[in-house]
Design an enzyme around this catalytic site. Structure first.
Site, PDB file in Angstrom:
ATOM      1  CG  ASP A 162     -72.862  29.392   7.969  1.00 58.66           C
ATOM      2  OD1 ASP A 162     -72.097  28.453   8.201  1.00 58.66           O
ATOM      3  OD2 ASP A 162     -73.176  29.749   6.823  1.00 58.66           O
ATOM      4  NE  ARG A 183     -78.154  25.540   8.453  1.00 62.27           N
ATOM      5  CZ  ARG A 183     -77.447  25.070   7.423  1.00 62.27           C
ATOM      6  NH1 ARG A 183     -76.161  25.377   7.297  1.00 62.27           N
ATOM      7  NH2 ARG A 183     -78.016  24.280   6.525  1.00 62.27           N
TER       8      ARG A 183
END
Length: 333
Positions: A167, A170
């Site tokens: 995460d 990203r």
């Protein structure tokens, strides 16, 4: 009659052959397992790779396919079997096995299906590699890391969830796109649940030590004219988006797994947002696993970093913990 090999090679060592020193096992040869395996091989961090799965033909085919690339790799030994004895003496065991997230299905929905699979996998791992570090990747990763910890009997420093390492990657990629910079120069941490309730720590987002919140006090809020909040929304939605488009996610999580394995196998003492037991930290009172910045090295997860969170961020983290605990307390182990 001497064989060709005997004529060619004279064996001089009298000592017992030394086994692998940095063996990695990947459990599950689905899309994520194989992307992890390839990423680990291409990083040259393991001296042996073992693959395990219950689907024998797929397992054998994947192993052969990798072995055929041995000339281009620096991992001498690639082995595979459905019997866990093949995993013996692993330094790191990566668990990717389990039921896969379907389109539109939340990670939390998968949970009981995968708990039952873990009841078979985890005891077998520990039986053959009692000193290993288990890296859980299967979803919902935070709950399954807790399950693996409970089932394994290993100390908490040796059971780690891949958590929000992806995460955060990203987030840093999307931040880089917005600023025209390489992700490695964009610093930002996504913590909490790997999933819908993850928490972006806007107070720490910076480039070269320059706080973006200092330049734009409304960053990440609804008042922000530049809509930075959408960057985190895209992080949360990205897995669903990729699954909708190609059916599963694989490459980025595979690279993320290899990144974590490298920090462990090379004793890098590098800081990663990974899932660990957070009871007693940031106002969390239950036995839940969530991602916070952790130091990874040869002994596994050796330290955690105390983040300076704003009250709002801490509140979101506690809410994340409550969401997970709500599901966890219903599980039958």
């Amino acid at each position: 009659m001497a064989s060709t090999k005997e004529k060619l090679i004279a064996h001089v060592s009298t000592e017992q052959a030394v086994g692998s020193k940095s063996k990695v096992t990947v459990v599950g040869v689905g899309m994520v397992g194989m992307a992890s395996a390839v990423s680990i091989l291409l990083k040259d961090i393991a001296d042996e790779l073992a693959l395990v799965d219950v689907m024998e033909d797929k397992l054998k085919g994947e192993a052969m396919d990798l072995q055929h690339g041995s000339l281009f790799l620096k991992t001498h030994k690639i082995v595979a079997d459905k019997d866990y004895s093949v995993t013996a003496n692993s330094r790191v065991v990566v668990v990717t096995a389990g039921a896969r997230q379907q389109e539109g299905e939340s990670r939390l929905n998968l949970v009981q299906r995968n708990v039952n699979i873990f009841k078979f996998i985890i005891p077998n791992i520990v039986k053959y590699s009692p000193n290993c570090i288990i890296l859980v990747v299967s979803n919902p990763v935070d709950i399954l890391t807790y399950v693996a910890w409970k089932l394994s009997g290993l100390p908490r420093n040796r059971v780690i969830g891949s958590g929000t390492n992806l995460d955060s990657a990203r987030f840093r990629f999307l931040m880089g796109e917005k600023l025209g910079l390489h992700p490695s120069s964009c610093h930002g941490w996504v913590i909490g649940e790997h999933g819908d309730s993850s928490v972006p720590v806007w107070s720490g987002v910076n480039v070269a030590g320059v706080s973006l919140q200092g330049l734009n006090p409304d960053i990440g809020t609804d008042k922000d004219k530049e809509d930075w909040k959408s960057v985190h929304k895209m992080v949360v939605d990205s897995a669903y988006e990729v699954i909708k488009l190609k059916g599963y996610t694989s490459w980025a999580i595979g690279m993320s797994v290899a990144d974590l394995c490298e920090s462990i196998l090379k004793n890098l003492h590098k800081c990663h947002p990974v899932s660990t037991l957070v009871k007693g930290m940031h106002g969390v009172n239950e036995e839940v696993f969530l991602s916070i910045p952790c130091i990874l090295g040869s002994s596994g997860l050796t330290d955690v970093v105390h983040m300076t969170l704003k009250p709002e961020e801490e509140k979101q983290l506690v809410k994340s913990a409550e969401t997970l605990w709500g599901v966890q307390k219903e599980l039958t182990l």
